[in-house]
Design an enzyme around this catalytic site. Sequence first.
Site, PDB file in Angstrom:
ATOM      1  N   PHE A 100       0.805  -1.237   0.000  1.00 32.03           N
ATOM      2  CA  PHE A 100       0.000   0.000   0.000  1.00 32.03           C
ATOM      3  C   PHE A 100       0.829   1.273   0.000  1.00 32.03           C
ATOM      4  CE2 PHE A 100       0.851  -0.300   4.576  1.00 32.03           C
ATOM      5  CZ  PHE A 100       1.111   1.020   4.881  1.00 32.03           C
ATOM      6  N   LYS A 143      -1.218  -6.746  -9.765  1.00 28.24           N
ATOM      7  CA  LYS A 143      -2.210  -6.939  -8.695  1.00 28.24           C
ATOM      8  C   LYS A 143      -1.863  -5.913  -7.627  1.00 28.24           C
ATOM      9  CE  LYS A 143      -3.082  -8.344  -5.033  1.00 28.24           C
ATOM     10  NZ  LYS A 143      -3.441  -7.444  -3.898  1.00 28.24           N
ATOM     11  N   GLU A 161      -5.014  -3.960  -2.255  1.00 24.74           N
ATOM     12  CA  GLU A 161      -6.462  -3.705  -2.143  1.00 24.74           C
ATOM     13  C   GLU A 161      -6.744  -2.456  -1.309  1.00 24.74           C
ATOM     14  OE1 GLU A 161      -4.702  -6.142  -0.990  1.00 24.74           O
ATOM     15  OE2 GLU A 161      -5.319  -6.823   0.999  1.00 24.74           O
ATOM     16  N   SER A 171       5.201  -7.179   3.242  1.00 25.44           N
ATOM     17  CA  SER A 171       5.763  -7.516   4.551  1.00 25.44           C
ATOM     18  C   SER A 171       6.560  -8.828   4.477  1.00 25.44           C
ATOM     19  CB  SER A 171       4.624  -7.658   5.563  1.00 25.44           C
ATOM     20  OG  SER A 171       3.706  -8.625   5.100  1.00 25.44           O
ATOM     21  N   CYS A 191       9.778   1.482   3.496  1.00 25.38           N
ATOM     22  CA  CYS A 191      10.667   0.383   3.855  1.00 25.38           C
ATOM     23  C   CYS A 191      12.088   0.891   4.052  1.00 25.38           C
ATOM     24  CB  CYS A 191      10.619  -0.706   2.807  1.00 25.38           C
ATOM     25  SG  CYS A 191      11.279  -0.142   1.255  1.00 25.38           S
ATOM     26  N   GLU A 251       9.403  -4.410  13.223  1.00 26.06           N
ATOM     27  CA  GLU A 251       9.128  -3.333  12.259  1.00 26.06           C
ATOM     28  C   GLU A 251       7.897  -2.568  12.739  1.00 26.06           C
ATOM     29  OE1 GLU A 251       7.652  -4.329   8.250  1.00 26.06           O
ATOM     30  OE2 GLU A 251       8.771  -2.608   7.496  1.00 26.06           O
TER      31      GLU A 251
HETATM   32  P1  NAD Z   1       1.373  -6.844   2.879  1.00 19.94           P
HETATM   33  O1  NAD Z   1       2.401  -7.899   2.929  1.00 19.94           O
HETATM   34  O2  NAD Z   1       0.263  -6.889   3.861  1.00 19.94           O
HETATM   35  O3  NAD Z   1       0.649  -6.815   1.426  1.00 19.94           O
HETATM   36  C1  NAD Z   1       1.395  -6.775   0.231  1.00 19.94           C
HETATM   37  C2  NAD Z   1       0.614  -7.489  -0.863  1.00 19.94           C
HETATM   38  O4  NAD Z   1       0.429  -8.860  -0.494  1.00 19.94           O
HETATM   39  C3  NAD Z   1      -0.775  -6.910  -1.128  1.00 19.94           C
HETATM   40  O5  NAD Z   1      -0.979  -6.809  -2.518  1.00 19.94           O
HETATM   41  C4  NAD Z   1      -1.720  -7.929  -0.498  1.00 19.94           C
HETATM   42  O6  NAD Z   1      -2.935  -8.051  -1.201  1.00 19.94           O
HETATM   43  C5  NAD Z   1      -0.932  -9.236  -0.581  1.00 19.94           C
HETATM   44  N1  NAD Z   1      -1.232 -10.126   0.562  1.00 19.94           N
HETATM   45  C6  NAD Z   1      -1.505  -9.751   1.833  1.00 19.94           C
HETATM   46  N2  NAD Z   1      -1.704 -10.845   2.593  1.00 19.94           N
HETATM   47  C7  NAD Z   1      -1.536 -11.914   1.810  1.00 19.94           C
HETATM   48  C8  NAD Z   1      -1.597 -13.323   2.026  1.00 19.94           C
HETATM   49  N3  NAD Z   1      -1.870 -13.845   3.219  1.00 19.94           N
HETATM   50  N4  NAD Z   1      -1.366 -14.152   0.986  1.00 19.94           N
HETATM   51  C9  NAD Z   1      -1.083 -13.653  -0.240  1.00 19.94           C
HETATM   52  N5  NAD Z   1      -1.010 -12.317  -0.506  1.00 19.94           N
HETATM   53  C10 NAD Z   1      -1.230 -11.466   0.508  1.00 19.94           C
HETATM   54  O7  NAD Z   1       2.151  -5.437   2.951  1.00 19.94           O
HETATM   55  P2  NAD Z   1       1.556  -3.974   3.124  1.00 19.94           P
HETATM   56  O8  NAD Z   1       1.038  -3.804   4.511  1.00 19.94           O
HETATM   57  O9  NAD Z   1       0.706  -3.615   1.980  1.00 19.94           O
HETATM   58  O10 NAD Z   1       2.913  -3.103   2.969  1.00 19.94           O
HETATM   59  C11 NAD Z   1       3.768  -2.805   4.035  1.00 19.94           C
HETATM   60  C12 NAD Z   1       4.958  -3.743   4.091  1.00 19.94           C
HETATM   61  O11 NAD Z   1       5.653  -3.709   2.844  1.00 19.94           O
HETATM   62  C13 NAD Z   1       5.977  -3.339   5.141  1.00 19.94           C
HETATM   63  O12 NAD Z   1       6.422  -4.486   5.807  1.00 19.94           O
HETATM   64  C14 NAD Z   1       7.100  -2.712   4.343  1.00 19.94           C
HETATM   65  O13 NAD Z   1       8.373  -2.759   4.937  1.00 19.94           O
HETATM   66  C15 NAD Z   1       7.053  -3.530   3.096  1.00 19.94           C
HETATM   67  N6  NAD Z   1       7.671  -2.849   1.969  1.00 19.94           N
HETATM   68  C16 NAD Z   1       8.883  -3.296   1.555  1.00 19.94           C
HETATM   69  C17 NAD Z   1       9.526  -2.636   0.525  1.00 19.94           C
HETATM   70  C18 NAD Z   1      10.882  -3.094   0.065  1.00 19.94           C
HETATM   71  O14 NAD Z   1      11.354  -2.573  -0.918  1.00 19.94           O
HETATM   72  N7  NAD Z   1      11.507  -4.036   0.736  1.00 19.94           N
HETATM   73  C19 NAD Z   1       8.925  -1.546  -0.098  1.00 19.94           C
HETATM   74  C20 NAD Z   1       7.664  -1.136   0.344  1.00 19.94           C
HETATM   75  C21 NAD Z   1       7.038  -1.796   1.387  1.00 19.94           C
END
Ligand code: NAD
Length: 491
Positions: free
Chosen positions: A151, A175, A178, A228, A283, A384
Amino acid sequence: MNILRNYIDGAWVESASSQTIDVLNPASQEILAKVPFGADTVKDVVLATESSSRAFKEWRNVPVMKRVQVLYQLKTLLEKNRESLAEIITKESGKTSAEAIGEIQRAIENVEVACGTPMLMSGDIIEDIATGIDEMMIRQPVGVAACITPFNFPSMIVFWFLPYAIATGNTFIVKPSEKVPLTMMKIFELIDQLDIPKGVLNMVHGGKDSVDTILEHPEIKAISFVGSTPIARYIYSKGTANGKRVQAQGGAKNPVVVLPDADIDMTAKIITDSVYGCAGQRCLAASTIITVGDQTQQMKEALYETVKARTTGYGLDAGVDMGPVITAESKNRIEGLIQMGIDEGANVLLDGRNTSVSGFENGNFLAPTILENVALDKELIKTEIFGPVMSLISMNTIEDALKFVNGGNYGNMACLFTSSGASARKFRNEANAGNIGINIGVAAPMAQFPFSGWKDSFFGDLHGQGKHAIEFFTQTKVIIERWPKSWSRKF
Ligand code: NAD
């Protein structure tokens, strides 16, 4: 209420799912749209993949110079629509207008770098590798590729992958998160204006059901994920078990070391921007600040003054430095982590809880928080937070600080502030993180460079952006040829 459609095979298509979830403005809780969700979104992914597979057969043979013309068009459209895109980003993600404009710029830069694909994807050839035998290596696209994004950067992160994927001849499914699907809706309205065959770019909505279908569908050959760490680990293990290429970027907990010879005022300003930019939801946000040696008190005072001066409010309002966090759950989680730090023995220098913004009383606002003397042997120091919270600790030597930096599970970024070249060189060499900042607070690689997370911040081999992305989206083929003169007809 506006139920978002998917973009499949060059057209806007209603989802097969009648289940939706609300897309909220985090500053006001206003419902901006409804996004398809749930088990029936599986059918959407299948439809998009079939479209991508059909389009791949044609697109892979379009000359690369022609393929990148689409990127030149896309760059122009992104530039023309910068302001309206930024407004959508602020409305759905909460970040300020300046932050939204900044992320669009980073997206555009990736399009620009991918315009160099005609050179970047070239292969190698050696004539007469043995007598009368020539050998060459060429790069071919892998097929249908997909990205799953978080997000916190609704536009930029997709562009760490998309321009490279299509320029190298793949077809690509997006994708989006959401929580923030509206920015990609707007970007796909722009994509709809490109001279590009239908099916080269598709977009589907949803959550776990959509993602699991991407992980399982045999026609999808490569997956780029950002989110994450637990989900990144899941995506990597399941995707690779199913024989796909996967690059999965995870979470972070970024340490910043300040040596006694650092410029105090400049360092305080840069660190403050890093910790609280995008309300700490980056991040590459600095999280733990380690002051070394005898300037700890001055550094602490300078940080306190700079942090206190930051204003929290609605991202579209002028003069606001920091917007809300993404959801009410996220706000509760961050407040719980602040309390956990206090219970574990930390002292609160600034408490950002119980903040209210006039006119936006329902928003997910937190003001900047500073915790001091966070316990080194407890949980908060490892967790985190992904919110506007700075943890301050002090140590005696750079060796102690490096031991701390290298003891963490994550490895997204580590920074050092100093005026000593030798200390900078030592840190750069010894810190176990993939992105290093020296007198820099957010060591975000520009589009030419790979976004190099290490340890629990990345699962895979090749990262997003630049040459790594070109390699990720292509497979090498080596051809060895013999053409004896005696076999050829003479003319
Ligand atoms: P998230 O992991 O909750 O969601 C990311 C994506 O995964 C979304 O599109 C979501 O629909 C999907 N998803 C969520 N749960 C899932 C599941 N159980 N099974 C399959 N798909 C699933 O992450 P978020 O809260 O949207 O973003 C924040 C996180 O992203 C933080 O931990 C941040 O550090 C990380 N991040 C990392 C970087 C990097 O470059 N390393 C960059 C930006 C954000």
